[in-house]
Design an enzyme around this catalytic site. Sequence first.
Site, short mmCIF file in Angstrom:
data_model
loop_
_atom_site.label_atom_id
_atom_site.label_comp_id
_atom_site.label_asym_id
_atom_site.label_seq_id
_atom_site.Cartn_x
_atom_site.Cartn_y
_atom_site.Cartn_z
N HIS A 13 -20.97 28.81 85.37
CA HIS A 13 -20.15 27.41 85.19
C HIS A 13 -20.95 26.88 83.76
O HIS A 13 -21.99 27.19 83.44
CB HIS A 13 -20.59 26.18 86.12
CG HIS A 13 -19.86 26.46 87.40
ND1 HIS A 13 -19.66 25.61 88.53
CD2 HIS A 13 -18.90 27.66 87.92
CE1 HIS A 13 -19.05 25.86 89.47
NE2 HIS A 13 -18.76 27.38 89.16
N GLU B 90 -22.05 24.13 82.76
CA GLU B 90 -23.38 23.55 82.90
C GLU B 90 -24.45 24.34 83.16
O GLU B 90 -25.71 24.33 82.69
CB GLU B 90 -23.27 22.31 84.03
CG GLU B 90 -22.38 21.26 83.66
CD GLU B 90 -20.69 21.63 84.09
OE1 GLU B 90 -20.03 20.78 84.10
OE2 GLU B 90 -20.55 22.94 84.58
N CYS C 105 -20.30 19.96 89.20
CA CYS C 105 -20.10 20.28 90.67
C CYS C 105 -21.45 20.13 91.33
O CYS C 105 -22.53 20.06 90.43
CB CYS C 105 -19.44 21.63 90.97
SG CYS C 105 -20.68 23.07 90.56
N CYS D 256 -24.10 22.76 90.26
CA CYS D 256 -24.76 22.59 88.84
C CYS D 256 -25.58 21.42 88.78
O CYS D 256 -26.61 21.48 88.22
CB CYS D 256 -23.49 22.32 87.82
SG CYS D 256 -22.54 23.75 87.52
#
Length: 104
Positions: free
Chosen positions: A46, A48, A76, A79
């Site tokens: 992801h 992040e 999320c 993360c």
Amino acid sequence: MQRARDLRDAAVRAGDQPYGAVVLRGEVIVGEGPSRVVTKSDATAHAEREALRDALRRLGSADLAGCVLVSTSRPCRMCETAAREARIARMVHGEALTDAGPPQ
């Protein structure tokens, strides 16, 4: 936020998901990442987490205390947990620059 948007756009151009993130220490970007979930075939890539990994690598430290994670959307849970473990001070996300506070 502009750099996070640029990274989001680059992710889309590369055929990935529309997310981008940066890690700031003061006014300086110390880490950045577009989503690479599709291009790396890695469910943990992801934006992040990519930005956190980049910051940790660049700074040569496992501690990002005092840094801010800025992302194009709300991180999320995975993360947010990674941000907490890296000791990120605050998370800011979205076009409205919503301050989500410290990661939980």
